[in-house]
Design an enzyme around this catalytic site. Structure first.
Site, PDB file in Angstrom:
ATOM      1  N   ARG A 106      14.505   3.782   1.629  1.00 56.58           N
ATOM      2  CA  ARG A 106      13.959   3.912   0.285  1.00 56.58           C
ATOM      3  C   ARG A 106      14.512   5.137  -0.444  1.00 56.58           C
ATOM      4  O   ARG A 106      14.626   5.158  -1.656  1.00 56.58           O
ATOM      5  CB  ARG A 106      12.448   4.015   0.422  1.00 56.58           C
ATOM      6  CG  ARG A 106      11.807   4.155  -0.871  1.00 56.58           C
ATOM      7  CD  ARG A 106      10.352   4.121  -0.723  1.00 56.58           C
ATOM      8  NE  ARG A 106       9.855   4.806  -1.878  1.00 56.58           N
ATOM      9  CZ  ARG A 106       8.612   4.904  -2.202  1.00 56.58           C
ATOM     10  NH1 ARG A 106       7.705   4.370  -1.426  1.00 56.58           N
ATOM     11  NH2 ARG A 106       8.255   5.541  -3.272  1.00 56.58           N
ATOM     12  N   ARG A 114       7.721   2.572 -11.129  1.00 63.61           N
ATOM     13  CA  ARG A 114       6.447   2.140 -10.582  1.00 63.61           C
ATOM     14  C   ARG A 114       5.704   1.442 -11.714  1.00 63.61           C
ATOM     15  O   ARG A 114       4.779   1.992 -12.293  1.00 63.61           O
ATOM     16  CB  ARG A 114       5.673   3.366 -10.077  1.00 63.61           C
ATOM     17  CG  ARG A 114       4.509   3.056  -9.188  1.00 63.61           C
ATOM     18  CD  ARG A 114       3.816   4.330  -8.782  1.00 63.61           C
ATOM     19  NE  ARG A 114       4.587   5.123  -7.848  1.00 63.61           N
ATOM     20  CZ  ARG A 114       4.730   4.825  -6.560  1.00 63.61           C
ATOM     21  NH1 ARG A 114       4.153   3.772  -6.052  1.00 63.61           N
ATOM     22  NH2 ARG A 114       5.432   5.595  -5.767  1.00 63.61           N
ATOM     23  N   PHE A 146      12.272  -9.794   0.561  1.00 64.09           N
ATOM     24  CA  PHE A 146      11.460 -10.307  -0.542  1.00 64.09           C
ATOM     25  C   PHE A 146      12.168 -10.300  -1.903  1.00 64.09           C
ATOM     26  O   PHE A 146      11.594 -10.701  -2.895  1.00 64.09           O
ATOM     27  CB  PHE A 146      10.107  -9.592  -0.640  1.00 64.09           C
ATOM     28  CG  PHE A 146      10.162  -8.083  -0.493  1.00 64.09           C
ATOM     29  CD1 PHE A 146      10.624  -7.299  -1.533  1.00 64.09           C
ATOM     30  CD2 PHE A 146       9.722  -7.476   0.676  1.00 64.09           C
ATOM     31  CE1 PHE A 146      10.664  -5.918  -1.406  1.00 64.09           C
ATOM     32  CE2 PHE A 146       9.751  -6.090   0.807  1.00 64.09           C
ATOM     33  CZ  PHE A 146      10.230  -5.311  -0.233  1.00 64.09           C
ATOM     34  N   GLU A 155       2.512 -12.434  -2.229  1.00 63.51           N
ATOM     35  CA  GLU A 155       3.303 -12.314  -1.005  1.00 63.51           C
ATOM     36  C   GLU A 155       2.544 -11.475  -0.008  1.00 63.51           C
ATOM     37  O   GLU A 155       1.701 -10.656  -0.384  1.00 63.51           O
ATOM     38  CB  GLU A 155       4.604 -11.535  -1.288  1.00 63.51           C
ATOM     39  CG  GLU A 155       5.726 -12.337  -1.816  1.00 63.51           C
ATOM     40  CD  GLU A 155       6.943 -11.450  -2.057  1.00 63.51           C
ATOM     41  OE1 GLU A 155       6.782 -10.249  -2.339  1.00 63.51           O
ATOM     42  OE2 GLU A 155       8.042 -11.969  -1.963  1.00 63.51           O
ATOM     43  N   LYS A 200       2.107  -8.325   2.319  1.00 64.86           N
ATOM     44  CA  LYS A 200       2.637  -6.948   2.312  1.00 64.86           C
ATOM     45  C   LYS A 200       2.943  -6.566   3.750  1.00 64.86           C
ATOM     46  O   LYS A 200       2.038  -6.486   4.586  1.00 64.86           O
ATOM     47  CB  LYS A 200       1.617  -5.987   1.706  1.00 64.86           C
ATOM     48  CG  LYS A 200       2.139  -4.563   1.590  1.00 64.86           C
ATOM     49  CD  LYS A 200       1.175  -3.695   0.802  1.00 64.86           C
ATOM     50  CE  LYS A 200       1.756  -2.355   0.406  1.00 64.86           C
ATOM     51  NZ  LYS A 200       2.215  -1.531   1.485  1.00 64.86           N
TER      52      LYS A 200
HETATM   53  P1  AMP Z   1       3.111   1.518  -0.652  1.00 66.15           P
HETATM   54  O1  AMP Z   1       4.130   1.924   0.370  1.00 66.15           O
HETATM   55  O2  AMP Z   1       1.725   1.484  -0.122  1.00 66.15           O
HETATM   56  O3  AMP Z   1       3.285   2.256  -1.957  1.00 66.15           O
HETATM   57  O4  AMP Z   1       3.421  -0.005  -1.018  1.00 66.15           O
HETATM   58  C1  AMP Z   1       4.639  -0.414  -1.579  1.00 66.15           C
HETATM   59  C2  AMP Z   1       5.619  -0.715  -0.482  1.00 66.15           C
HETATM   60  O5  AMP Z   1       5.238  -1.862   0.263  1.00 66.15           O
HETATM   61  C3  AMP Z   1       6.995  -1.073  -0.975  1.00 66.15           C
HETATM   62  O6  AMP Z   1       7.744   0.076  -1.301  1.00 66.15           O
HETATM   63  C4  AMP Z   1       7.588  -1.793   0.210  1.00 66.15           C
HETATM   64  O7  AMP Z   1       8.186  -0.852   1.085  1.00 66.15           O
HETATM   65  C5  AMP Z   1       6.379  -2.369   0.921  1.00 66.15           C
HETATM   66  N1  AMP Z   1       6.294  -3.841   0.925  1.00 66.15           N
HETATM   67  C6  AMP Z   1       5.850  -4.567   1.965  1.00 66.15           C
HETATM   68  N2  AMP Z   1       5.869  -5.866   1.692  1.00 66.15           N
HETATM   69  C7  AMP Z   1       6.347  -6.009   0.431  1.00 66.15           C
HETATM   70  C8  AMP Z   1       6.593  -7.131  -0.416  1.00 66.15           C
HETATM   71  N3  AMP Z   1       6.345  -8.381  -0.037  1.00 66.15           N
HETATM   72  N4  AMP Z   1       7.082  -6.869  -1.653  1.00 66.15           N
HETATM   73  C9  AMP Z   1       7.326  -5.602  -2.066  1.00 66.15           C
HETATM   74  N5  AMP Z   1       7.107  -4.508  -1.303  1.00 66.15           N
HETATM   75  C10 AMP Z   1       6.624  -4.698  -0.061  1.00 66.15           C
END
Ligand code: AMP
Length: 556
Positions: free
Chosen positions: A275, A417, A344, A253, A255
């Site tokens: 969150r 996680r 998503f 998917e 991001k």
């Molecule tokens: P990070 O914030 O770098 O830890 O990356 C994880 C976060 O990406 C998740 O907590 C979501 O807020 C975000 N995210 C963006 N797109 C997606 C997606 N398609 N699926 C899941 N999380 C996503």
């Protein structure tokens, strides 16, 4: 249960070091929390919480307000500044509170008998909840009055734990894992039933009570409730090769670079939760408008709000922050920054809880529930590297920050996680670090905090500590400085000259050039050229650990 008896238990807990002893002691506490309402409260207090995890209500009591209330209860010879400097010396507000001669004022119904007080777990809970309700003009002084009233009645041991409780740092070594294990042991219920109940309810107090009163069956019957947020499933950093090797077929998917949102919808109401499970509905009117337009049944959906320009192309994450959690001028700022929702996952639809369904099934349900295909993430099912890379190229070309790789067969695991969701960003790694100090600026920036000391988490069971690894002073606009100052000022624990110590609460995403060995920092690690990338919506307990920094620097 009397509050002094409860504090006596906390004191015993604090002296234990083996995890098994701590679990046994908490289980014994739960087994004796007799009155119906005391067990849920004890299960929260012991973790340093007043409200359940799903409830974003906070006491909104910063260190200074707490010190002022303590000083008043200690009588005219002690000032808030005295309390502050003692805390700076000892590092523990609990020790300082226990060492003060509280309730010494005349004519205030002061408590005089050293050995016991009239407080109960329930009365402390009621008072703190009433305190949390004060809002608006004059609320700080009303909160201080209530807290003063409580401290004024405390024995030294009660003051120790009350001060820690109101500042959210109980430090008796009991976190969520301990409470889960203690609930299992105290009421002899299977651990997977407790896990299920915790995942769907996000309420340790409720789960302890159901385990006691309704046993395994009751725990298994607990279900998601629309309007009550669950913890978000989290992702780890990972690569396409790892994903393909682990699962054969990978769901790819885009991001989205925005802020996580959990959307809850019933026939008459829609909520958006952050969150951290804060209710951000009012700040994001687009979410309610979207739900009215495109959702035809009750649902709990997981997604991201992103800032978009007039053509719908993504804007940087910082723009989202201008909208998220905003309480004033929502419509005005909406004119400047438009938001779009991207979804998503689907946790619940039309009466069906889907946490245990495979991701592929949940995603298909999402597509059928949402009457707007542009809002739902597009899944590519890939079984070779080329297909993953083609999706990645498209996503980056469209201005997104990377891709997510998901195990199509995996359940939704709130708060974990795990390895079933991997995130892949082409940029260098950044770190999520906690602000533990700052310095007041100079000249034009004298009223702003700048130069932020950032710290990594030192994992020590439930007794997390934070070890400084650098100072961030670059990459910060005036607007962000003002935001940071507003957030951090109430968290100031002590000041000396221009430097302030900050209660660990705010997490920053920090970029850097390198991680070096350091003589200056006790942590032994220092970031070279740290810079602010973003303010994170994340609790300090999820910040990066010192162990991870060491691993990244190649020294372990
Ligand atoms: P990070 O914030 O770098 O830890 O990356 C994880 C976060 O990406 C998740 O907590 C979501 O807020 C975000 N995210 C963006 N797109 C997606 C997606 N398609 N699926 C899941 N999380 C996503």
């Amino acid at each position: 249960m009397r509050f002094d008896a409860f504090c006596e238990r906390l004191s015993r807990l604090e002296s234990l070091s083996a995890d098994t002893d701590v679990v046994a002691a908490v289980a014994a506490l739960f087994a004796t929390a007799d009155a119906d309402a005391d067990l849920p409260t004890a299960a929260r207090f012991v973790q340093g919480r007043v409200f359940p995890a799903w409830d974003a209500t906070t006491l909104d009591v910063g260190p200074r307000l707490c010190y002022a209330a303590l000083a008043r209860a200690a009588g005219p010879n002690v000032s808030g500044d005295d309390v502050e400097s003692r805390v700076a010396e000892t590092g523990d507000v609990g020790d300082v509170a226990a060492g003060l001669d509280l309730g010494s004022q005349q004519g205030l119904g002061a408590f005089t008998d050293e050995a016991s007080s009239s407080l109960t777990v329930a009365s402390v809970d009621d008072e703190l909840r009433a305190l949390a309700e004060s809002a608006g003009d004059g609320s700080a002084s009303r909160k201080e009055d209530r807290l003063f009233g409580l401290f004024n009645r405390c024995t030294p041991a009660e003051a120790r734990y009350l001060a820690r409780l109101v500042l959210g740092e109980m430090r008796v070594g009991v976190g969520e894992g301990t409470v889960r294990d203690a609930t299992t042991a105290a009421f002899e219920v299977p651990v997977d039933a407790v896990d299920h109940a915790l995942q769907v309810s996000n309420d340790y107090g409720l789960v302890a009570r159901v385990a006691r009163d309704e046993s395994e069956q009751g725990l298994r019957e607990l279900s998601l409730a629309v309007g009550r947020p669950v913890q978000a499933m989290l992702a780890q950093a990972g690569t396409a090769e790892e994903a393909l090797e682990a699962w054969e077929t990978v769901a790819v998917e885009t991001k989205f670079d925005g802020a996580r949102v959990q959307l809850h919808h019933t026939d008459d109401e829609t909520w958006a939760f952050s969150r951290n499970m804060a209710d951000v509905t009012d700040a994001l009117p687009e979410v309610g408008e979207f739900a009215d337009r495109a959702l035809g049944c009750p649902a709990i959906l997981d997604g991201e709000v992103v800032a978009v320009d007039d053509d719908g192309a993504p804007l940087p994450f910082q723009e989202v922050l201008r909208r998220f959690r905003r309480k004033h001028d929502v419509e005005q700022v909406r004119e400047e920054v438009g938001l779009a929702i991207r979804l998503f996952d689907c946790l619940h639809a039309d009466g069906d809880d889907l946490l245990d369904a495979p991701f592929e099934t949940r995603h298909a349900r999402l597509e059928s529930v949402v009457d707007d295909p542009n809002v739902v993430s597009k899944l590519t099912l890939a079984s070779d590297l080329e297909t993953v890379e083609a999706h990645e190229e498209r996503a980056l070309g469209d201005g997104h920050e990377g891709i997510m790789l998901k195990n199509p067969a995996s359940p939704y695991t709130p708060g974990r996680r795990g390895k079933n969701w991997l995130k892949r960003k082409p940029d260098v790694e950044t770190l999520d670090l906690v602000v533990t100090g700052a310095e007041w600026g100079e000249g034009r920036r004298a009223s702003f905090l700048g130069t932020f000391e950032v710290s990594a988490r030192v994992e020590a069971g439930d007794r997390a500590r934070f070890a400084p690894v650098g100072k961030v002073a670059t990459g910060i606009t005036d607007e962000t400085l003002a935001d940071l100052t507003e957030h951090l000022e109430p968290l100031i624990e002590s000041e000396s000259g221009k430097a302030v110590d900050i209660h660990p609460d705010l997490v920053l995403e920090v970029g850097y050039e390198d991680i070096q060995a350091s003589q200056t920092y006790e942590s032994g690690a220092a970031l070279r050229f740290p810079r602010l990338v973003a303010i994170r919506e994340m609790p300090p307990a999820e910040a990066d650990t010192l162990a991870r920094l060491r691993a990244l620097s190649g020294r372990e």
